[in-house]
Scaffold this motif. Sequence first.
Motif, PDB file in Angstrom:
ATOM      1  N   ALA A   1      58.232  16.247  18.587  1.00 41.41           N
ATOM      2  CA  ALA A   1      59.524  16.083  18.209  1.00 41.41           C
ATOM      3  C   ALA A   1      59.489  16.590  16.662  1.00 41.41           C
ATOM      4  O   ALA A   1      60.489  17.522  16.376  1.00 41.41           O
ATOM      5  CB  ALA A   1      60.128  14.958  18.391  1.00 41.41           C
ATOM      6  N   GLY A   2      58.656  16.090  15.991  1.00 40.90           N
ATOM      7  CA  GLY A   2      58.958  16.478  14.528  1.00 40.90           C
ATOM      8  C   GLY A   2      58.333  17.904  14.113  1.00 40.90           C
ATOM      9  O   GLY A   2      58.960  18.511  13.255  1.00 40.90           O
TER      10      GLY A   2
ATOM     11  N   GLY B   1      77.388  25.764  21.282  1.00 44.42           N
ATOM     12  CA  GLY B   1      76.733  25.734  22.309  1.00 44.42           C
ATOM     13  C   GLY B   1      76.398  24.645  23.347  1.00 44.42           C
ATOM     14  O   GLY B   1      75.839  24.643  24.217  1.00 44.42           O
ATOM     15  N   TRP B   2      77.063  23.573  22.607  1.00 45.51           N
ATOM     16  CA  TRP B   2      76.770  22.093  23.279  1.00 45.51           C
ATOM     17  C   TRP B   2      77.692  22.336  24.698  1.00 45.51           C
ATOM     18  O   TRP B   2      78.629  22.614  24.885  1.00 45.51           O
ATOM     19  CB  TRP B   2      77.471  21.092  22.727  1.00 45.51           C
ATOM     20  CG  TRP B   2      76.492  20.612  21.326  1.00 45.51           C
ATOM     21  CD1 TRP B   2      76.534  21.113  19.882  1.00 45.51           C
ATOM     22  CD2 TRP B   2      75.461  19.798  21.436  1.00 45.51           C
ATOM     23  NE1 TRP B   2      75.745  20.335  19.268  1.00 45.51           N
ATOM     24  CE2 TRP B   2      74.957  19.568  19.945  1.00 45.51           C
ATOM     25  CE3 TRP B   2      75.044  18.887  22.250  1.00 45.51           C
ATOM     26  CZ2 TRP B   2      73.812  18.946  20.039  1.00 45.51           C
ATOM     27  CZ3 TRP B   2      73.619  18.146  22.142  1.00 45.51           C
ATOM     28  CH2 TRP B   2      73.247  18.237  20.890  1.00 45.51           C
ATOM     29  N   GLY B   3      76.964  21.739  25.551  1.00 45.47           N
ATOM     30  CA  GLY B   3      77.743  21.721  27.127  1.00 45.47           C
ATOM     31  C   GLY B   3      76.946  22.965  27.940  1.00 45.47           C
ATOM     32  O   GLY B   3      76.259  22.592  28.968  1.00 45.47           O
ATOM     33  N   VAL B   4      77.031  24.193  27.348  1.00 47.59           N
ATOM     34  CA  VAL B   4      76.719  25.365  27.907  1.00 47.59           C
ATOM     35  C   VAL B   4      75.174  25.175  28.055  1.00 47.59           C
ATOM     36  O   VAL B   4      74.435  25.634  28.922  1.00 47.59           O
ATOM     37  CB  VAL B   4      77.305  26.544  27.253  1.00 47.59           C
ATOM     38  CG1 VAL B   4      76.594  27.840  28.108  1.00 47.59           C
ATOM     39  CG2 VAL B   4      78.594  26.649  27.341  1.00 47.59           C
TER      40      VAL B   4
ATOM     41  N   MET C   1      70.151  24.575  30.780  1.00 48.58           N
ATOM     42  CA  MET C   1      68.589  24.117  30.489  1.00 48.58           C
ATOM     43  C   MET C   1      68.246  23.127  31.817  1.00 48.58           C
ATOM     44  O   MET C   1      67.126  23.243  32.435  1.00 48.58           O
ATOM     45  CB  MET C   1      68.521  23.359  29.526  1.00 48.58           C
ATOM     46  CG  MET C   1      67.102  23.070  29.107  1.00 48.58           C
ATOM     47  SD  MET C   1      66.431  24.327  28.275  1.00 48.58           S
ATOM     48  CE  MET C   1      66.945  24.073  26.546  1.00 48.58           C
ATOM     49  N   VAL C   2      69.506  22.489  32.288  1.00 49.38           N
ATOM     50  CA  VAL C   2      69.096  21.573  33.323  1.00 49.38           C
ATOM     51  C   VAL C   2      68.890  22.375  34.652  1.00 49.38           C
ATOM     52  O   VAL C   2      67.976  22.340  35.445  1.00 49.38           O
ATOM     53  CB  VAL C   2      70.352  20.699  33.548  1.00 49.38           C
ATOM     54  CG1 VAL C   2      70.236  19.901  34.849  1.00 49.38           C
ATOM     55  CG2 VAL C   2      70.409  19.580  32.434  1.00 49.38           C
ATOM     56  N   ILE C   3      69.580  23.560  34.852  1.00 49.54           N
ATOM     57  CA  ILE C   3      69.659  24.272  35.936  1.00 49.54           C
ATOM     58  C   ILE C   3      68.429  25.095  36.090  1.00 49.54           C
ATOM     59  O   ILE C   3      67.432  24.993  37.080  1.00 49.54           O
ATOM     60  CB  ILE C   3      70.742  25.261  36.115  1.00 49.54           C
ATOM     61  CG1 ILE C   3      72.052  24.477  36.197  1.00 49.54           C
ATOM     62  CG2 ILE C   3      70.492  26.277  37.112  1.00 49.54           C
ATOM     63  CD1 ILE C   3      73.298  25.471  36.154  1.00 49.54           C
ATOM     64  N   LEU C   4      68.007  25.684  34.778  1.00 51.57           N
ATOM     65  CA  LEU C   4      66.886  26.541  34.773  1.00 51.57           C
ATOM     66  C   LEU C   4      65.378  25.701  34.874  1.00 51.57           C
ATOM     67  O   LEU C   4      64.601  25.753  35.492  1.00 51.57           O
ATOM     68  CB  LEU C   4      67.097  27.570  33.859  1.00 51.57           C
ATOM     69  CG  LEU C   4      68.040  28.689  33.897  1.00 51.57           C
ATOM     70  CD1 LEU C   4      68.242  29.486  32.776  1.00 51.57           C
ATOM     71  CD2 LEU C   4      67.786  29.401  35.350  1.00 51.57           C
TER      72      LEU C   4
ATOM     73  N   LEU D   1      66.954  16.231  28.091  1.00 54.20           N
ATOM     74  CA  LEU D   1      66.472  15.764  26.884  1.00 54.20           C
ATOM     75  C   LEU D   1      66.069  16.828  26.085  1.00 54.20           C
ATOM     76  O   LEU D   1      66.353  16.556  24.682  1.00 54.20           O
ATOM     77  CB  LEU D   1      65.478  14.642  27.012  1.00 54.20           C
ATOM     78  CG  LEU D   1      65.981  13.282  27.476  1.00 54.20           C
ATOM     79  CD1 LEU D   1      64.608  12.524  27.987  1.00 54.20           C
ATOM     80  CD2 LEU D   1      66.911  12.576  26.373  1.00 54.20           C
ATOM     81  N   VAL D   2      65.342  17.834  26.533  1.00 51.06           N
ATOM     82  CA  VAL D   2      64.940  19.018  25.525  1.00 51.06           C
ATOM     83  C   VAL D   2      66.038  19.526  25.049  1.00 51.06           C
ATOM     84  O   VAL D   2      65.954  20.144  23.827  1.00 51.06           O
ATOM     85  CB  VAL D   2      64.093  19.818  26.367  1.00 51.06           C
ATOM     86  CG1 VAL D   2      63.730  21.303  25.645  1.00 51.06           C
ATOM     87  CG2 VAL D   2      62.667  19.144  27.077  1.00 51.06           C
ATOM     88  N   SER D   3      67.078  19.901  25.758  1.00 50.22           N
ATOM     89  CA  SER D   3      68.291  20.716  25.454  1.00 50.22           C
ATOM     90  C   SER D   3      68.758  19.627  24.211  1.00 50.22           C
ATOM     91  O   SER D   3      69.486  20.321  23.060  1.00 50.22           O
ATOM     92  CB  SER D   3      69.135  20.919  26.473  1.00 50.22           C
ATOM     93  OG  SER D   3      70.320  21.521  25.943  1.00 50.22           O
ATOM     94  N   ILE D   4      69.212  18.406  24.371  1.00 49.11           N
ATOM     95  CA  ILE D   4      69.897  17.648  23.274  1.00 49.11           C
ATOM     96  C   ILE D   4      68.979  17.661  22.107  1.00 49.11           C
ATOM     97  O   ILE D   4      69.306  17.752  20.882  1.00 49.11           O
ATOM     98  CB  ILE D   4      69.731  16.209  24.073  1.00 49.11           C
ATOM     99  CG1 ILE D   4      70.913  16.254  25.020  1.00 49.11           C
ATOM    100  CG2 ILE D   4      70.399  15.432  22.871  1.00 49.11           C
ATOM    101  CD1 ILE D   4      70.990  14.910  25.758  1.00 49.11           C
ATOM    102  N   LEU D   5      67.418  17.695  22.208  1.00 52.39           N
ATOM    103  CA  LEU D   5      66.666  17.530  21.126  1.00 52.39           C
ATOM    104  C   LEU D   5      66.883  19.034  20.459  1.00 52.39           C
ATOM    105  O   LEU D   5      66.868  18.991  19.122  1.00 52.39           O
ATOM    106  CB  LEU D   5      65.089  17.480  21.467  1.00 52.39           C
ATOM    107  CG  LEU D   5      64.906  16.012  21.985  1.00 52.39           C
ATOM    108  CD1 LEU D   5      63.356  15.869  22.443  1.00 52.39           C
ATOM    109  CD2 LEU D   5      64.930  15.177  20.710  1.00 52.39           C
ATOM    110  N   LEU D   6      67.064  20.120  21.040  1.00 50.76           N
ATOM    111  CA  LEU D   6      67.274  21.302  20.311  1.00 50.76           C
ATOM    112  C   LEU D   6      68.510  21.305  19.476  1.00 50.76           C
ATOM    113  O   LEU D   6      68.614  21.732  18.594  1.00 50.76           O
ATOM    114  CB  LEU D   6      67.294  22.446  21.545  1.00 50.76           C
ATOM    115  CG  LEU D   6      65.876  23.201  21.856  1.00 50.76           C
ATOM    116  CD1 LEU D   6      66.150  24.030  23.035  1.00 50.76           C
ATOM    117  CD2 LEU D   6      65.295  23.798  21.024  1.00 50.76           C
ATOM    118  N   GLY D   7      69.502  20.843  20.233  1.00 50.71           N
ATOM    119  CA  GLY D   7      70.814  20.737  19.518  1.00 50.71           C
ATOM    120  C   GLY D   7      70.873  19.882  18.337  1.00 50.71           C
ATOM    121  O   GLY D   7      70.971  20.098  17.104  1.00 50.71           O
TER     122      GLY D   7
END
Length: 287
Positions: free
Chosen positions: A7-8, A221-224, A229-232, A245-251
């Motif tokens: 993560a770091g 981009g939050w939400g979209v 990410m969840v779909i793909l 979680l990956v998407s949230i970490l990116l945000g």
Amino acid sequence: EIDPVYAGLGIVVIFLMYFLGGMRWQSVIRALDGPRGLGKPLSFFWTGAAFGQVLPASVGGDALRVWLAWRSGFGVRLSINSVLIERSLVFAVLVIMVLLVAPFWKDRIGPLIPVWVPVVVGLGAGLGFLLLVSADRFYRLLPRLGWLQNLVTISVDMRRCLSSPRLMLSVILNSVANYLIVVLSAWLFAKSVSMQAGFLDCLLLIPPVLLMSSLPISFAGWGVREGAMVILLGALANDPTNALLVSILLGLGSIVTSLPGLVIWLATAPRGARVGRVSEIRETPGS
């Protein structure tokens, strides 16, 4: 249970995006005969990214960049056109990347994305880019739109940039590197949550996620981004929870790495108002 090492590393990688962004914008500014230093473009880009975390995706941060550049003396035309051209070129490269990876989607996620979707996206982006480049050719059809006629000078400046092979090569390579950084950070975040997604998987699926999240229909981009990410990515690994979680970490990584932009903003807060006119942008379209 998130691995702090991966993560770091993902967060550290994101830092590189701001330097690439500042360099890319500076290349466009130089092509339009603007100032040559990297300091202001980099600081303005970083500040725009910081405020973009609470503004509509792309548009909010870019609007702040325009204002900061104008306030520092770049002039109205250079401030507006350089930002719009830089953003348009980056978006064009992203669309091309999506079209390049689209043929491989079926092998990874099946018929989840219809074949016609990337075709429509490519045609729409191509038409929009063509109109942007040639808008000044139609200025005689807009005799009553006043100041809007001045904005078509972006077409003149866009053609100046497109006519420079060196600039175009620099912007393309910079943009590709920028997107590869996002792919790498997404892969590192996936590793941090023990998600079964390889770097190649991220390379194929992150570009369409970025394309959808770059649309100005959400804040940063939050939400979209999470939905895409969840779909793909979630469909690929059959693991929607970790995809989220990956998407949230990116945000969150984008928020953390953009914080220096707020420091720059506080250190360079305006101490006075600069009076300017939109007429500074005036130039005979089509010249």
